[in-house]
Design a protein around this motif. Sequence first.
Motif, short mmCIF file in Angstrom:
data_model
loop_
_atom_site.label_atom_id
_atom_site.label_comp_id
_atom_site.label_asym_id
_atom_site.label_seq_id
_atom_site.Cartn_x
_atom_site.Cartn_y
_atom_site.Cartn_z
N GLU A 18 0.85 -1.24 0.05
CA GLU A 18 0.08 0.02 -0.04
C GLU A 18 0.83 1.24 0.02
OE1 GLU A 18 -3.27 -2.45 2.95
OE2 GLU A 18 -2.50 -0.25 3.44
N HIS A 49 -4.95 2.09 2.35
CA HIS A 49 -6.07 1.48 2.90
C HIS A 49 -6.38 1.74 4.32
CE1 HIS A 49 -5.27 -0.24 -1.02
NE2 HIS A 49 -6.23 -0.99 -0.99
N TRP A 141 -9.67 1.03 -1.41
CA TRP A 141 -9.90 -0.22 -1.10
C TRP A 141 -10.97 -0.89 -1.96
CZ3 TRP A 141 -10.52 4.30 1.79
CH2 TRP A 141 -11.77 4.83 1.84
N ASN A 145 -8.21 -5.61 -2.70
CA ASN A 145 -8.31 -5.95 -1.17
C ASN A 145 -7.29 -6.84 -0.84
OD1 ASN A 145 -9.40 -6.44 1.31
ND2 ASN A 145 -10.74 -8.15 0.94
#
Length: 397
Positions: A18, A49, A141, A145
């Motif tokens: 991320e 996220h 998001w 996932n």
Amino acid sequence: MDRWIVCGPEPFSPFANETLHIVDCRGLRLYNGDDRTDCENGELTLTSHRLVWKDSETRSRWLYLPLKTISYTEFVDRTFTRSAKIKLILFENASKQLRTNYHIPKMARHHHILLSFRQSRSAEVRNFQQTLQGALKEKCWHFVNLPLLQEGKKTSSDAPVRSQRVGILNRDKEKLEESEKSIKEAFSGDLEALKAQAKKLLEVADTYTRTLAPSSNDELDEDQRALQGVILQLGIAQPVTKDQAKSTTQYHKQLSEELCGIFEATLKVTRGMMLLADAYCVANRVRGVDLVSPKDFLKACEMMNQQSMPVRMRVFESGVHILELATQSDNELVHDLLSLVRKCDYITSSKLAENRGMSVVLATEQLLLAERHGKLCRDESVAGLRFYPNLFVEMSR
């Protein structure tokens, strides 16, 4: 509400995949609602996220809060005794959408969470809030996932995940471009179809006009007269266009002839004069399609004077442009105004405009014209500008 999720005692890299934006803040304390918790002096990391809190002293506690549980944020400025804070307002039903491990000790259920920045200035906290708001708007998001990764569990490469994310974003961009293109084609197609239908309708009107032309009005029955009125309202069946003309000069000449045919009858109804701006609107209303630009309209009106047509353009001393009949006589106009003023004792521009059904600008120009001819004289006062019969001229006779 309790939304923080415990990741376990072992350290790990919660934002390994991320990396859209990472912001670190130190010396951060967590509040559950307005109640202080035992989560103090931690490091806060913001990813695309989630928010990740790590205990700075023991480094054995890792907590994270998914960004999808946050509704919006509020900034609480620092005071002399309190540090700057960010208030996170949470969704009430977000816990049903999350996987949970176990609750944090001493955490009760509230609808908001406070982040206390004990070692940061207000400006730094505001910047952090803006970055957080940007992450909430992006909603990354929704695209991928990504599970949390513990240290020691290695992935083959981050490249496939990154390429998957980029691929999804590119597909969304392509869909948006296709939608915009479809909308533009739909509107342009509808407009072209409308213009085509209008041209067909005008061609039908022209055919009926030629059919009814040989007959006099006395020979037409009631239905034919009604049809003739509708045809006249449709406007010009075949307006002059630039494509038809061989040159710009020829186009302006043909356009001047067309405008002359339009306004010769109209000016008789409007007492021989019409403002050029009003005439421009009338001309385009009659043409219906293939509208004329203001520049071409002005050139065509100037050519009326050169060709000695029944309609001409005139410019008053004030700079106002009008169209008038070539047979229009200033003496007749002034005599008519003088007769009207004698009946009313005096007259103003607004009264003349109301009486003759014309604009105030044109009414003012006509009264000034009568004044220049010596038939009227003005009286300027707090009541406004009034015009009276010029008795000085009449007495001198």
